[in-house]
Design an enzyme around this catalytic site. Structure first.
Site, PDB file in Angstrom:
ATOM      1  N   HIS A  21       0.848  -1.206   0.000  1.00 13.27           N
ATOM      2  CA  HIS A  21       0.000   0.000   0.000  1.00 13.27           C
ATOM      3  C   HIS A  21       0.882   1.253   0.000  1.00 13.27           C
ATOM      4  CE1 HIS A  21      -3.136  -2.630   2.293  1.00 13.27           C
ATOM      5  NE2 HIS A  21      -3.588  -2.464   1.054  1.00 13.27           N
ATOM      6  N   LYS A  45     -18.204  -6.126   7.718  1.00 11.83           N
ATOM      7  CA  LYS A  45     -17.002  -6.888   7.384  1.00 11.83           C
ATOM      8  C   LYS A  45     -16.123  -7.023   8.633  1.00 11.83           C
ATOM      9  CE  LYS A  45     -13.413  -6.955   3.825  1.00 11.83           C
ATOM     10  NZ  LYS A  45     -12.836  -6.232   2.687  1.00 11.83           N
ATOM     11  N   ARG A  94      -2.504  -5.937  -8.437  1.00 12.59           N
ATOM     12  CA  ARG A  94      -1.429  -6.923  -8.279  1.00 12.59           C
ATOM     13  C   ARG A  94      -1.415  -7.845  -9.495  1.00 12.59           C
ATOM     14  NH1 ARG A  94      -3.309  -8.222  -2.353  1.00 12.59           N
ATOM     15  NH2 ARG A  94      -5.146  -7.969  -3.621  1.00 12.59           N
ATOM     16  N   SER A 132      -2.961  -7.893   2.810  1.00 13.49           N
ATOM     17  CA  SER A 132      -3.207  -7.782   4.253  1.00 13.49           C
ATOM     18  C   SER A 132      -3.587  -9.147   4.824  1.00 13.49           C
ATOM     19  CB  SER A 132      -4.328  -6.786   4.529  1.00 13.49           C
ATOM     20  OG  SER A 132      -3.989  -5.513   4.045  1.00 13.49           O
TER      21      SER A 132
HETATM   22  O1  PNS Z   1      -9.260  -2.826   0.405  1.00  6.31           O
HETATM   23  P1  PNS Z   1     -10.550  -3.236  -0.254  1.00  6.31           P
HETATM   24  O2  PNS Z   1     -11.399  -3.984   0.739  1.00  6.31           O
HETATM   25  O3  PNS Z   1     -10.320  -3.996  -1.528  1.00  6.31           O
HETATM   26  O4  PNS Z   1     -11.335  -1.870  -0.640  1.00  6.31           O
HETATM   27  C1  PNS Z   1     -12.618  -1.915  -1.224  1.00  6.31           C
HETATM   28  C2  PNS Z   1     -13.248  -0.507  -1.300  1.00  6.31           C
HETATM   29  C3  PNS Z   1     -13.233   0.168   0.060  1.00  6.31           C
HETATM   30  C4  PNS Z   1     -12.477   0.343  -2.266  1.00  6.31           C
HETATM   31  C5  PNS Z   1     -14.718  -0.670  -1.819  1.00  6.31           C
HETATM   32  O5  PNS Z   1     -15.362  -1.656  -1.077  1.00  6.31           O
HETATM   33  C6  PNS Z   1     -15.531   0.611  -1.748  1.00  6.31           C
HETATM   34  O6  PNS Z   1     -15.268   1.564  -2.424  1.00  6.31           O
HETATM   35  N1  PNS Z   1     -16.581   0.615  -0.893  1.00  6.31           N
HETATM   36  C7  PNS Z   1     -17.438   1.766  -0.696  1.00  6.31           C
HETATM   37  C8  PNS Z   1     -18.855   1.505  -1.199  1.00  6.31           C
HETATM   38  C9  PNS Z   1     -19.035   1.883  -2.658  1.00  6.31           C
HETATM   39  O7  PNS Z   1     -18.790   3.008  -3.055  1.00  6.31           O
HETATM   40  N2  PNS Z   1     -19.516   0.925  -3.475  1.00  6.31           N
HETATM   41  C10 PNS Z   1     -19.816   1.152  -4.876  1.00  6.31           C
HETATM   42  C11 PNS Z   1     -18.656   0.975  -5.813  1.00  6.31           C
HETATM   43  S1  PNS Z   1     -17.981  -0.620  -5.747  1.00  6.31           S
END
Ligand code: PNS
Length: 168
Positions: A21, A45, A94, A132
């Site tokens: 990150h 989660k 990745r 992670s």
């Molecule tokens: O580290 P992660 O868990 O892969 O991150 C995922 C994240 C936080 C980027 C994604 O879940 C997110 O943007 N959630 C917010 C809700 C949202 O906007 N959803 C609609 C688009 S997917």
């Protein structure tokens, strides 16, 4: 007209922050004036670290050395990006296995708000196999993860998984 500051959001769960990150954040700063690392607040989660711990570990890892702000958000990412006047969402990619879900997420975000661009940075070669989840698993069983996470995260992982509590 004064130059407008270009802000990017780097969203994620960051449970916890890894050196992969950090690599993405530092490289995003080559493109943007400021990066907001935004930790998703998602009560459904299950996370190892609390929101406060995750935010604090990220803050400690940068310690004001770079134009990196740390925040948490809930709800739609594009709404948060708009509120922060951000022009882009940064995501690290990745392997090809990341592609499908990232593509889907980027298309949804674009559908919801065309003014925020999704920018993908290829993970540094060194971090291609880190995540992670896998770091937490290794730490849980006593593996040495010190090269994969910043010091603040390593100490917190050791606190969560002290030698006598490890499932060895
Ligand atoms: O580290 P992660 O868990 O892969 O991150 C995922 C994240 C936080 C980027 C994604 O879940 C997110 O943007 N959630 C917010 C809700 C949202 O906007 N959803 C609609 C688009 S997917």
């Amino acid at each position: 007209m004064a130059d407008k500051k270009r802000t990017a959001i780097y969203p994620g769960s960051f449970d916890p922050l890894t050196n992969g990150h950090i690599d993405i954040i530092v490289r995003a700063l080559d493109i943007f004036d400021e990066v907001i690392v935004a930790v998703l607040c998602n009560p459904s989660k299950k996370a190892l670290f609390t929101m406060e711990e995750r935010v604090e570990m990220i803050k400690q890892s940068f310690n004001g050395t770079k134009p990196v702000l740390v925040d948490s958000f809930g709800g739609l990412l594009v709404d948060y990006a708009k509120m922060k006047n951000a022009v882009a969402i940064i995501r690290g990619m990745r392997a090809t296995s990341d592609f499908e879900s990232e593509f889907q997420m980027a298309l949804m975000n674009r559908k919801l708000n065309k003014k925020v661009q999704s920018i993908f940075l290829m993970t540094g070669f060194r971090w291609i196999f880190t995540s992670s989840s896998i770091i937490k698993e290794a730490a849980q069983f006593g593996g040495d993860i010190s090269e994969m996470v910043p010091e603040a995260v390593k100490l917190k992982l050791m606190e969560k998984y002290p030698p006598k509590k490890r499932n060895e």
